[in-house]
Design a protein around this motif. Structure first.
Motif, short mmCIF file in Angstrom:
data_model
loop_
_atom_site.label_atom_id
_atom_site.label_comp_id
_atom_site.label_asym_id
_atom_site.label_seq_id
_atom_site.Cartn_x
_atom_site.Cartn_y
_atom_site.Cartn_z
N ARG A 50 0.84 -1.19 0.00
CA ARG A 50 0.00 0.00 0.00
C ARG A 50 0.87 1.24 0.00
O ARG A 50 1.79 1.37 0.81
CB ARG A 50 -0.91 0.02 1.24
CG ARG A 50 -1.89 1.19 1.27
CD ARG A 50 -2.84 1.03 2.44
NE ARG A 50 -2.12 1.09 3.70
CZ ARG A 50 -1.87 2.21 4.38
NH1 ARG A 50 -2.23 3.37 3.87
NH2 ARG A 50 -1.23 2.17 5.53
N LYS A 51 0.56 2.12 -0.92
CA LYS A 51 1.32 3.34 -1.02
C LYS A 51 0.88 4.31 0.08
O LYS A 51 -0.30 4.58 0.25
CB LYS A 51 1.12 3.99 -2.39
CG LYS A 51 1.92 5.27 -2.57
CD LYS A 51 1.67 5.88 -3.93
CE LYS A 51 2.46 7.17 -4.10
NZ LYS A 51 2.23 7.79 -5.42
N THR A 52 1.82 4.80 0.83
CA THR A 52 1.54 5.74 1.90
C THR A 52 1.78 7.16 1.41
O THR A 52 2.85 7.47 0.88
CB THR A 52 2.42 5.45 3.13
OG1 THR A 52 2.21 4.10 3.55
CG2 THR A 52 2.11 6.40 4.26
N ASP A 112 3.55 15.68 0.55
CA ASP A 112 3.19 15.58 -0.87
C ASP A 112 2.22 16.69 -1.25
O ASP A 112 1.28 17.02 -0.51
CB ASP A 112 2.57 14.22 -1.17
CG ASP A 112 3.58 13.08 -1.03
OD1 ASP A 112 4.79 13.38 -1.01
OD2 ASP A 112 3.16 11.91 -0.91
#
Length: 347
Positions: free
Chosen positions: A10-12, A17
């Motif tokens: 899973r991309k955190t 960002d």
């Protein structure tokens, strides 16, 4: 190192960002701070920043890195972005009174100190408004919406305390949540109109345990729809009954007048003195029919004379004049004498 087979990576998203939609001119909420709506504004801003994982810059959980940290530039970028977002949500007439600050946390705290009112008096005011909040003919949707707005504002000031043990195994928070919901249920039901919802309110309060607030709201909305349909049918029935009753009364009144009314002037049945032709005058369509003495009686045909009433219970006397020509004895046919003969008849 490769991930194990079948493992989902899973991309955190990092708070640092920034997407293409994140620019200083963006309006992250439609709610503008006007001063008296500080609580509404705080909730709206908090939700918008948490959706972007940037509320930590405001509440201080994301600390400012050291000057030598590689994240210091990204921190300042996000911090400046948040300052611009907050300023964009302040009403223009109020914006110039707020000092410009470069750190979002300092700006947030300054606004809080200026516009956040003390909780105690406001809590008591909201509780008094809840006591006075009654349905008073409103729909269930409008009445429930008014209560819900007061409940939400009261919940912001008077929040449920958290568990002190830190393990959340004592179920303390859930017990207080249920107790507060039961209080809302009683406030909701006791404010309903007695004449319409008195019976169903007693039935709902008699249940043990009580239904949750959403189920009670749904039940009352259905009951309201049943009352609306029944009321519409009753109104249509009453209108039809009134129309029939009015028509019957009008017909009976007219029939009774034709049969039983006696004129006080000519003593005849079928009309009263207000509609008597002997007083008002005979219309043109009356023609050669006999007339009585009264206004307009002179309109009769020439050669007919109305002598008048012959007495109560008797008809009028009409005199017909007939011309009789009698020859003179010994005279010529051209010489004659006219004798008028009166012939009296009753009608």
């Amino acid at each position: 190192m490769a991930a194990a087979e079948g493992t989902v990576i899973r991309k955190t998203i990092s708070p640092y960002d920034i997407t293409a939609n994140d620019n200083p001119g963006s309006l992250i909420t439609q709610v503008q701070l006007k001063g008296e709506n500080y609580d509404e504004w705080v909730r709206s801003i908090r939700t918008a920043l948490r959706a972007r994982k940037k509320f930590g810059f405001v509440d201080g959980t994301i600390q400012k890195p050291t000057e030598n940290s590689p994240d210091i530039e990204d921190w300042w970028t996000n911090n400046s972005l948040l300052v611009s977002w907050i300023m964009n949500t302040i009403e223009p007439s109020l914006r110039f009174t707020i000092l410009h600050m470069e750190v979002a946390q300092d700006l947030w705290n300054d606004i809080k100190e200026r516009f956040s009112v003390a909780n105690g008096p406001r809590i008591q005011q909201l509780k008094a408004e809840l006591v006075e909040c009654k349905q008073k003919g409103m729909t269930i949707v409008a009445y429930y919406g008014k209560l819900k707005k007061l409940w939400e504002e009261l919940g912001n000031f008077d929040q449920i305390p958290t568990c002190s043990c830190g393990l959340y195994t004592c179920n303390f928070h859930a017990v207080l949540e249920r107790k507060r919901e039961e209080e809302k249920i009683h406030q909701f039901l006791m404010g309903l109109d007695d004449t319409t919802y008195g019976i169903i309110r007693s039935n709902l309060l008699a249940q043990d345990p009580l239904l949750n607030l959403n189920n009670i709201y749904s039940t009352l909305v259905q009951e309201e729809r049943v009352h609306t349909v029944s009321r519409a049918k009753e109104e249509r029935g009453e209108m039809m009954a009134f129309a029939v009753q009015t028509g019957t009364r009008t017909r009976d009144k007219g029939e009774g007048k034709d049969k039983n009314t006696i004129c006080g002037h000519c003593h005849r049945s079928g009309h009263d003195s207000d509609n008597c032709f002997q007083i008002l005058g005979y219309p043109d369509w009356w023609g050669d029919r006999p007339r009585g003495i009264g206004k307009g009686s002179g309109r009769g045909k020439s050669g007919q004379y109305n002598i008048g009433s012959a007495g109560k219970g008797r008809g009028l006397i009409k005199a017909n004049v007939a011309q009789v020509v009698a020859p003179i004895a010994g005279g010529s046919s051209g010489n004659s004498t006219n004798f008028g003969t009166m012939i009296w008849t009753h009608w």
